[in-house]
Write a protein that holds these residues in place. Structure first.
Motif, PDB file in Angstrom:
ATOM      1  N   PRO A  32       0.828  -1.210   0.000  1.00  0.00           N
ATOM      2  CA  PRO A  32       0.000   0.000   0.000  1.00  0.00           C
ATOM      3  C   PRO A  32       0.860   1.257   0.000  1.00  0.00           C
ATOM      4  O   PRO A  32       2.022   1.219   0.385  1.00  0.00           O
ATOM      5  N   ARG A  33       0.291   2.371  -0.402  1.00  0.00           N
ATOM      6  CA  ARG A  33       1.026   3.626  -0.502  1.00  0.00           C
ATOM      7  C   ARG A  33       0.886   4.490   0.754  1.00  0.00           C
ATOM      8  O   ARG A  33       1.647   5.416   0.955  1.00  0.00           O
ATOM      9  N   VAL A  34      -0.110   4.244   1.588  1.00  0.00           N
ATOM     10  CA  VAL A  34      -0.397   5.113   2.730  1.00  0.00           C
ATOM     11  C   VAL A  34       0.066   4.427   4.008  1.00  0.00           C
ATOM     12  O   VAL A  34      -0.226   3.255   4.235  1.00  0.00           O
ATOM     13  N   ASP A  35       0.798   5.169   4.839  1.00  0.00           N
ATOM     14  CA  ASP A  35       1.249   4.615   6.107  1.00  0.00           C
ATOM     15  C   ASP A  35       0.137   4.719   7.145  1.00  0.00           C
ATOM     16  O   ASP A  35      -0.781   5.523   7.031  1.00  0.00           O
ATOM     17  N   LYS A  36       0.243   3.897   8.168  1.00  0.00           N
ATOM     18  CA  LYS A  36      -0.760   3.903   9.222  1.00  0.00           C
ATOM     19  C   LYS A  36      -0.591   5.135  10.102  1.00  0.00           C
ATOM     20  O   LYS A  36       0.487   5.707  10.202  1.00  0.00           O
ATOM     21  N   GLY A  37      -1.672   5.515  10.763  1.00  0.00           N
ATOM     22  CA  GLY A  37      -1.642   6.669  11.651  1.00  0.00           C
ATOM     23  C   GLY A  37      -2.589   6.474  12.821  1.00  0.00           C
ATOM     24  O   GLY A  37      -3.295   5.469  12.922  1.00  0.00           O
ATOM     25  N   VAL A  38      -2.599   7.452  13.705  1.00  0.00           N
ATOM     26  CA  VAL A  38      -3.463   7.409  14.881  1.00  0.00           C
ATOM     27  C   VAL A  38      -4.878   7.802  14.469  1.00  0.00           C
ATOM     28  O   VAL A  38      -5.079   8.764  13.717  1.00  0.00           O
ATOM     29  N   ALA A  39      -5.862   7.053  14.962  1.00  0.00           N
ATOM     30  CA  ALA A  39      -7.264   7.357  14.663  1.00  0.00           C
ATOM     31  C   ALA A  39      -7.728   8.489  15.578  1.00  0.00           C
ATOM     32  O   ALA A  39      -7.814   8.305  16.802  1.00  0.00           O
ATOM     33  N   PRO A  40      -8.023   9.667  15.053  1.00  0.00           N
ATOM     34  CA  PRO A  40      -8.396  10.800  15.909  1.00  0.00           C
ATOM     35  C   PRO A  40      -9.666  10.554  16.724  1.00  0.00           C
ATOM     36  O   PRO A  40      -9.756  10.979  17.881  1.00  0.00           O
ATOM     37  N   ARG A  41     -10.648   9.879  16.147  1.00  0.00           N
ATOM     38  CA  ARG A  41     -11.890   9.647  16.876  1.00  0.00           C
ATOM     39  C   ARG A  41     -11.662   8.743  18.084  1.00  0.00           C
ATOM     40  O   ARG A  41     -12.195   8.994  19.174  1.00  0.00           O
ATOM     41  N   ARG A  42     -10.877   7.693  17.897  1.00  0.00           N
ATOM     42  CA  ARG A  42     -10.577   6.816  19.031  1.00  0.00           C
ATOM     43  C   ARG A  42      -9.753   7.550  20.091  1.00  0.00           C
ATOM     44  O   ARG A  42      -9.933   7.326  21.295  1.00  0.00           O
ATOM     45  N   LEU A  43      -8.850   8.401  19.641  1.00  0.00           N
ATOM     46  CA  LEU A  43      -8.065   9.185  20.596  1.00  0.00           C
ATOM     47  C   LEU A  43      -8.972  10.079  21.434  1.00  0.00           C
ATOM     48  O   LEU A  43      -8.794  10.195  22.656  1.00  0.00           O
ATOM     49  N   ARG A  44      -9.945  10.686  20.800  1.00  0.00           N
ATOM     50  CA  ARG A  44     -10.879  11.534  21.547  1.00  0.00           C
ATOM     51  C   ARG A  44     -11.711  10.724  22.525  1.00  0.00           C
ATOM     52  O   ARG A  44     -11.883  11.104  23.697  1.00  0.00           O
ATOM     53  N   ASP A  45     -12.245   9.592  22.060  1.00  0.00           N
ATOM     54  CA  ASP A  45     -13.137   8.811  22.910  1.00  0.00           C
ATOM     55  C   ASP A  45     -12.414   8.224  24.119  1.00  0.00           C
ATOM     56  O   ASP A  45     -12.998   8.113  25.205  1.00  0.00           O
ATOM     57  N   ARG A  46     -11.157   7.863  23.967  1.00  0.00           N
ATOM     58  CA  ARG A  46     -10.448   7.172  25.043  1.00  0.00           C
ATOM     59  C   ARG A  46      -9.692   8.118  25.972  1.00  0.00           C
ATOM     60  O   ARG A  46      -9.511   7.813  27.152  1.00  0.00           O
ATOM     61  N   TYR A  47      -9.249   9.263  25.465  1.00  0.00           N
ATOM     62  CA  TYR A  47      -8.333  10.077  26.266  1.00  0.00           C
ATOM     63  C   TYR A  47      -8.785  11.528  26.436  1.00  0.00           C
ATOM     64  O   TYR A  47      -7.998  12.362  26.868  1.00  0.00           O
ATOM     65  N   LEU A  48     -10.024  11.814  26.126  1.00  0.00           N
ATOM     66  CA  LEU A  48     -10.473  13.199  26.245  1.00  0.00           C
ATOM     67  C   LEU A  48     -10.473  13.669  27.698  1.00  0.00           C
ATOM     68  O   LEU A  48     -10.175  14.838  27.984  1.00  0.00           O
ATOM     69  N   ALA A  49     -10.792  12.785  28.631  1.00  0.00           N
ATOM     70  CA  ALA A  49     -10.877  13.165  30.049  1.00  0.00           C
ATOM     71  C   ALA A  49      -9.688  12.664  30.859  1.00  0.00           C
ATOM     72  O   ALA A  49      -9.738  12.650  32.095  1.00  0.00           O
ATOM     73  N   VAL A  50      -8.619  12.259  30.188  1.00  0.00           N
ATOM     74  CA  VAL A  50      -7.444  11.712  30.871  1.00  0.00           C
ATOM     75  C   VAL A  50      -6.420  12.821  31.062  1.00  0.00           C
ATOM     76  O   VAL A  50      -6.418  13.837  30.350  1.00  0.00           O
ATOM     77  N   ASP A  51      -5.541  12.621  32.012  1.00  0.00           N
ATOM     78  CA  ASP A  51      -4.469  13.577  32.267  1.00  0.00           C
ATOM     79  C   ASP A  51      -3.688  13.839  30.977  1.00  0.00           C
ATOM     80  O   ASP A  51      -3.324  12.901  30.258  1.00  0.00           O
ATOM     81  N   PRO A  52      -3.420  15.104  30.625  1.00  0.00           N
ATOM     82  CA  PRO A  52      -2.773  15.415  29.340  1.00  0.00           C
ATOM     83  C   PRO A  52      -1.381  14.812  29.195  1.00  0.00           C
ATOM     84  O   PRO A  52      -0.998  14.382  28.103  1.00  0.00           O
ATOM     85  N   THR A  53      -0.633  14.770  30.289  1.00  0.00           N
ATOM     86  CA  THR A  53       0.705  14.193  30.187  1.00  0.00           C
ATOM     87  C   THR A  53       0.632  12.695  29.919  1.00  0.00           C
ATOM     88  O   THR A  53       1.400  12.145  29.116  1.00  0.00           O
ATOM     89  N   LEU A  54      -0.320  12.030  30.569  1.00  0.00           N
ATOM     90  CA  LEU A  54      -0.512  10.606  30.311  1.00  0.00           C
ATOM     91  C   LEU A  54      -0.947  10.371  28.865  1.00  0.00           C
ATOM     92  O   LEU A  54      -0.479   9.436  28.206  1.00  0.00           O
ATOM     93  N   THR A  55      -1.822  11.236  28.371  1.00  0.00           N
ATOM     94  CA  THR A  55      -2.262  11.116  26.973  1.00  0.00           C
ATOM     95  C   THR A  55      -1.091  11.290  26.014  1.00  0.00           C
ATOM     96  O   THR A  55      -0.954  10.552  25.036  1.00  0.00           O
ATOM     97  N   ARG A  56      -0.246  12.254  26.301  1.00  0.00           N
ATOM     98  CA  ARG A  56       0.912  12.479  25.436  1.00  0.00           C
ATOM     99  C   ARG A  56       1.855  11.280  25.451  1.00  0.00           C
ATOM    100  O   ARG A  56       2.411  10.898  24.412  1.00  0.00           O
TER     101      ARG A  56
END
Length: 209
Positions: free
Chosen positions: A82-106
């Protein structure tokens, strides 16, 4: 090991530096992958041109060249996919880490991107191997075609003229010059005198009539 719910940023002061370095590596990966895709596309086009140049009635060497060129084209297509590399899914990132400590999320995001980068580098190495294999196959195909053409030229029977060639014949001996076709000043003068004489005779005939 238990994961802490809150991380003091002071305990990981180099986190921004690591994130910046990772961004540079990700950009470098995309640049290198794009360059390899471009070269693979060029090799794929060259393989198609080589197959078309050999034609529908190839010799044994030409057929071998076509097979090698087709193999090179298949390798190039496999390297492009394939030509496209994998990346982070923004929607899953929001759903799982929106209310988590920012440093832990980073930190979680950093480790995820590191794993993805390792996978991308593995695919890039595989792409590079396919690029080298495609180039070698195409070189072998071109060599086979050139050698086949050389053998055909060497084994061509006498008297057979190839396309675009001029036969090594003695044209002067086969078709000697025709003196009647040669123009000369004397011949031109005789012809002009004959025309004048014919004109005078015609005028005299008209006057007598």
């Amino acid at each position: 090991m238990r994961t802490p719910q809150n991380i003091d940023p002071a305990r990981i002061p180099s986190l921004p530096i690591v994130e910046t370095a990772l961004v540079r590596e990700e950009d470098s990966y995309r640049f290198r992958a794009q360059g390899m895709d471009t070269r693979l596309g060029l090799l794929l086009s060259a393989a198609g041109v080589l197959v078309a140049l050999v034609g529908n009635r190839p010799s044994v060497a030409g057929l071998a060249g076509q097979v090698l060129a087709l193999a090179a084209g298949a390798t190039a297509v496999h390297g492009l996919w394939p030509r496209v590399d994998k990346g982070v899914a923004p929607r899953r990132l929001r759903d799982r880490y929106l209310a988590v400590d920012p440093t832990l999320t980073r930190m979680r995001l950093l480790n995820t991107r590191l794993d993805l980068h390792a996978q991308d580098e593995g695919r890039l190495l595989d792409k590079a191997r396919r690029l080298r294999a495609c180039a070698l196959l195409l070189l072998a195909a071109a060599t086979a075609v050139v050698m086949g053409r050389t053998v055909e030229e060497h084994d061509r029977p006498d008297g057979r003229i190839g396309v675009g060639e001029s036969p090594d014949w003695d044209w002067d001996a086969l078709y000697p010059p025709d003196p009647e076709l040669m123009a000369s000043a004397e011949g031109d003068a005789k012809g002009l005198a004959a025309l004048k004489q014919a004109a005078r005779e015609r005028i005299e005939q008209l006057e007598r009539a």
